[in-house]
Enzyme design. Structure first.
Site, short mmCIF file in Angstrom:
data_model
loop_
_atom_site.label_atom_id
_atom_site.label_comp_id
_atom_site.label_asym_id
_atom_site.label_seq_id
_atom_site.Cartn_x
_atom_site.Cartn_y
_atom_site.Cartn_z
N CYS A 119 47.46 41.17 51.10
CA CYS A 119 46.97 39.97 50.70
C CYS A 119 47.90 38.62 51.10
CB CYS A 119 46.45 39.64 49.54
SG CYS A 119 45.06 40.67 49.19
N HIS A 261 45.81 32.05 48.29
CA HIS A 261 45.06 33.48 48.55
C HIS A 261 43.79 33.25 47.67
CE1 HIS A 261 43.63 37.48 48.96
NE2 HIS A 261 44.31 37.73 47.89
N ASN A 291 37.21 37.88 48.10
CA ASN A 291 38.78 37.99 48.63
C ASN A 291 38.59 38.92 49.99
OD1 ASN A 291 41.19 39.22 49.08
ND2 ASN A 291 41.67 39.71 46.78
O1 UT7 Z 1 44.50 40.25 46.38
C1 UT7 Z 1 44.66 40.66 45.02
C2 UT7 Z 1 43.54 41.36 44.48
N1 UT7 Z 1 43.41 41.72 43.05
C3 UT7 Z 1 42.99 40.69 42.44
O2 UT7 Z 1 43.05 39.58 42.32
C4 UT7 Z 1 42.75 41.12 40.89
C5 UT7 Z 1 43.15 40.20 39.94
N2 UT7 Z 1 42.25 40.50 38.55
C6 UT7 Z 1 41.15 40.03 38.46
O3 UT7 Z 1 40.66 39.18 39.13
C7 UT7 Z 1 40.45 40.34 37.14
O4 UT7 Z 1 41.33 41.19 36.46
C8 UT7 Z 1 38.96 41.05 37.25
C9 UT7 Z 1 37.96 40.25 37.77
C10 UT7 Z 1 39.39 42.30 38.29
C11 UT7 Z 1 38.85 41.91 35.93
O5 UT7 Z 1 38.26 40.72 35.00
P1 UT7 Z 1 39.12 40.83 33.61
O6 UT7 Z 1 38.69 39.38 32.80
O7 UT7 Z 1 40.50 40.99 33.68
O8 UT7 Z 1 38.00 42.10 33.04
P2 UT7 Z 1 38.67 43.01 32.24
O9 UT7 Z 1 39.39 44.05 33.31
O10 UT7 Z 1 39.78 42.89 31.06
O11 UT7 Z 1 37.45 43.85 31.56
C12 UT7 Z 1 36.81 43.23 30.62
C13 UT7 Z 1 35.50 44.01 30.35
C14 UT7 Z 1 35.73 45.44 30.27
O12 UT7 Z 1 34.74 46.01 29.30
P3 UT7 Z 1 35.52 46.46 27.88
O13 UT7 Z 1 36.25 47.32 27.93
O14 UT7 Z 1 35.87 45.14 27.31
O15 UT7 Z 1 34.09 46.73 27.01
C15 UT7 Z 1 35.48 46.03 31.72
O16 UT7 Z 1 34.75 47.28 31.68
O17 UT7 Z 1 34.70 43.89 31.50
C16 UT7 Z 1 34.17 45.02 31.93
N3 UT7 Z 1 34.14 44.87 33.25
C17 UT7 Z 1 32.72 44.66 34.03
N4 UT7 Z 1 31.64 44.30 33.21
C18 UT7 Z 1 30.58 43.95 34.03
C19 UT7 Z 1 34.87 45.19 34.39
N5 UT7 Z 1 34.23 44.88 35.79
C20 UT7 Z 1 32.94 44.39 35.31
C21 UT7 Z 1 31.94 44.07 36.25
N6 UT7 Z 1 30.88 43.82 35.51
N7 UT7 Z 1 32.04 44.16 37.38
#
Ligand code: UT7
Length: 335
Positions: A119, A261, A291
């Site tokens: 990225c 980005h 992205n």
């Molecule tokens: O070019 C760089 C590429 N990468 C990035 O930019 C990634 C940067 N990170 C992010 O954008 C965020 O961390 C994400 C969008 C990937 C995830 O968001 P988050 O607020 O950090 O969520 P999390 O991983 O803390 O998960 C929170 C909850 C979890 O459930 P529990 O364990 O609290 O019950 C996940 O299982 O949300 C759940 N979850 C979802 N629920 C519905 C994770 N993905 C999803 C989903 N739909 N797609």
């Protein structure tokens, strides 16, 4: 192209172009595949839909279309282009896709090569090309960012598959001898944190004949620790931009546009807040494309130029960040 020494001091930004595939994958449609919802994806990322390549939309074709459109914005004779750098992590040909783009364009005097930095790739490629121009070796360059991550996404992993889409963007830049619109840059790598986001090869062992092994080619799927990548981005991006402002004697008030980005709207907003750059100056097209890796920055820039948001002499603070881990920043003046 021979590296002839011209008397050059700077870089001017002359054209932009972009391309996205026609296929649209909405949040609603993703929620038919994995356990997620439009509401969750929009509120956590800002993404509503993304484009997905189909047959014919590979990195060579998408990069070519974006480059051609950038060249059409200039009045250049294609034969005067000296350099083509393609930033991609998903080449159509592992030996390099830039040469195919050079041939399709008919830019026979240009040297063309790929550069991989995920990225951060477009920003690293723009900085690389600018150094050739400022150093006096080349006069005209096309810098392309193009990626097709849909081929490497694990479409059963709801934590990552919601983020990514495909596309390409390109800029046409030219060496100048009386001003410099490339105001400054910085680049960083921290390979020790590389495991937060990677796309490793499969390394499937096979044998050629008895007792002589080889490893079959091929790649696995994107592996991402979203929370760690998020923390990395909101910590490092403000620091690198702040240092760049100091180094170039600019302040964040003088910035017309913050062009990051496009990874997550929450990252864009958090970085803007830390740098005290108001929301209306933060460019975002995440909702439509998600992205697109190396393509996000030129894709967003092209859109803002074509709809007259970015104007001649506007100051743009830009930063790319992601796998590697790698990150970089540049301060440029459009035109
Ligand atoms: O070019 C760089 C590429 N990468 C990035 O930019 C990634 C940067 N990170 C992010 O954008 C965020 O961390 C994400 C969008 C990937 C995830 O968001 P988050 O607020 O950090 O969520 P999390 O991983 O803390 O998960 C929170 C909850 C979890 O459930 P529990 O364990 O609290 O019950 C996940 O299982 O949300 C759940 N979850 C979802 N629920 C519905 C994770 N993905 C999803 C989903 N739909 N797609």
């Amino acid at each position: 192209m021979e590296g002839i020494k011209f008397n050059q001091i700077g870089v001017s930004f002359k054209g932009s172009g972009s391309y996205v595939p026609d296929q649209i994958l909405t949040n609603e449609k993703i929620s038919q595949k994995v356990d997620t919802s439009d509401e969750w994806i929009k509120s956590r990322t800002g993404i509503s839909e993304r484009r997905i390549s189909s047959l014919g939309d590979n990195v060579t074709e998408m990069g070519y279309a974006a480059a051609l459109s950038a060249i059409e914005m200039t009045n250049w004779d294609i034969k005067t282009i000296d350099l083509i750098v393609l930033a991609t992590s998903t080449p159509h040909d592992l030996f390099g896709s830039a040469p195919s783009i050079q041939a399709k364009l008919g830019a026979y005097n240009a040297v063309a090569f790929d550069l991989t930095a995920a990225c951060s790739g477009f920003l690293f490629a723009l900085i690389t090309a600018s150094q050739f121009l400022k150093g006096g070796s080349f006069k005209r360059a096309i810098v392309i960012g193009a990626d097709q991550l849909s081929s490497f996404v694990d479409w059963n992993d709801r934590r990552s598959c919601i983020l990514f889409g495909d596309g390409a963007g390109a800029l046409a830049i030219e060496a100048t001898n009386d001003f410099d619109n490339f105001l400054g840059f910085d680049m960083r790598t921290d390979g020790a944190r590389g495991s937060f986001l990677n796309l490793p090869s499969k390394d499937n062992k096979d044998s050629i004949i008895d007792n002589i092994d080889f490893l079959n080619g091929g790649f696995s799927q994107i592996q991402m620790n979203g929370q760690e990548v998020y923390k990395f981005a909101v910590r490092e991006v403000p620091i690198i931009l702040d240092n760049l402002f100091r180094k170039t004697n600019y302040s964040s008030d003088e910035v017309d546009w913050l062009l990051l980005h496009q990874a997550n709207q929450r990252i864009l907003d958090a970085v803007g807040d830390r740098l005290k750059i108001p929301r209306e100056k933060i460019l975002s097209n995440l909702a439509k494309y998600g992205n697109t890796s190396a393509a996000t920055i030129p894709l967003m820039m092209d859109e803002a130029i074509r709809n007259n948001r970015i104007q001649q002499n506007d100051i743009i603070a830009t930063s790319g960040f992601g796998a590697g881990l790698s990150w970089g920043a540049a301060l440029i003046k459009w035109g």
